[in-house]
Design a protein around this motif. Structure first.
Motif, short mmCIF file in Angstrom:
data_model
loop_
_atom_site.label_atom_id
_atom_site.label_comp_id
_atom_site.label_asym_id
_atom_site.label_seq_id
_atom_site.Cartn_x
_atom_site.Cartn_y
_atom_site.Cartn_z
N VAL A 117 0.81 -1.14 0.06
CA VAL A 117 -0.20 -0.01 -0.03
C VAL A 117 0.76 1.12 0.03
O VAL A 117 1.60 1.65 1.08
CB VAL A 117 -1.13 -0.13 1.38
CG1 VAL A 117 -1.78 1.21 1.14
CG2 VAL A 117 -1.84 -1.27 1.20
N ASP A 122 -5.13 2.03 -5.40
CA ASP A 122 -4.90 2.01 -4.08
C ASP A 122 -6.23 1.45 -3.40
O ASP A 122 -6.21 0.71 -2.60
CB ASP A 122 -4.46 3.08 -3.82
CG ASP A 122 -2.91 3.49 -4.27
OD1 ASP A 122 -2.08 2.67 -4.48
OD2 ASP A 122 -2.61 4.52 -4.45
N TYR A 144 -4.85 8.70 -2.72
CA TYR A 144 -5.02 6.99 -3.18
C TYR A 144 -5.72 7.24 -4.43
O TYR A 144 -6.61 7.72 -5.00
CB TYR A 144 -6.03 6.60 -2.20
CG TYR A 144 -5.49 6.56 -0.80
CD1 TYR A 144 -4.74 5.45 -0.22
CD2 TYR A 144 -5.81 7.22 0.06
CE1 TYR A 144 -4.16 5.05 0.93
CE2 TYR A 144 -5.31 7.33 1.60
CZ TYR A 144 -4.43 6.21 1.87
OH TYR A 144 -3.90 6.05 2.97
#
Length: 124
Positions: free
Chosen positions: A37, A53, A49
């Motif tokens: 991540v 993600d 993000y």
């Protein structure tokens, strides 16, 4: 009145947390525990993000919360199956599809415990 973002738009940590229904500190923790991540960071350390993600985080959430895996179990899945596998679980979860990762046995297959022979067992 807020305008909904497109599916391709980047999300801030607060938007990602709201979408995944987890607190922001959990997302930060997952970044530490799961090296896969890696949100994009801008000046000042703000996290953004990407859609990939979000899929990955949704897959992690599915494994931890729905499938009840431990953190070490999810790390093992990353090692054995890869990032794409976990991301695909996230996409399936978002689409409302089945996400059970445990193997499904055919009728003629037996669990590993039943496949042991007498030579492999101890007689005490």
């Amino acid at each position: 009145m807020s305008v909904a973002k497109s599916a391709e738009a980047f999300r801030t940590i607060s938007e990602a947390a709201k979408e995944l229904d987890v607190p922001q500190h959990v997302l930060r923790h997952w970044e530490e525990v799961f090296g896969q991540v890696r949100p994009m960071r801008r000046a000042g350390g703000r996290r953004y993000y990407r859609p990939l993600d979000i899929d990955l985080l949704r897959g992690i959430r599915t494994l931890l919360y729905d499938q009840r895996f431990t953190t070490k179990g999810v790390q093992k899945i990353f090692k054995d199956e890869g990032v794409k596998y976990v991301s695909e679980l996230g996409r399936r979860a978002a689409a409302g599809e089945a996400t059970d990762v445990r193997p499904v046995l055919d009728d003629d297959e037996k669990p590993a415990a039943e496949n042991t022979t007498k030579a492999n067992t101890k007689d005490d």
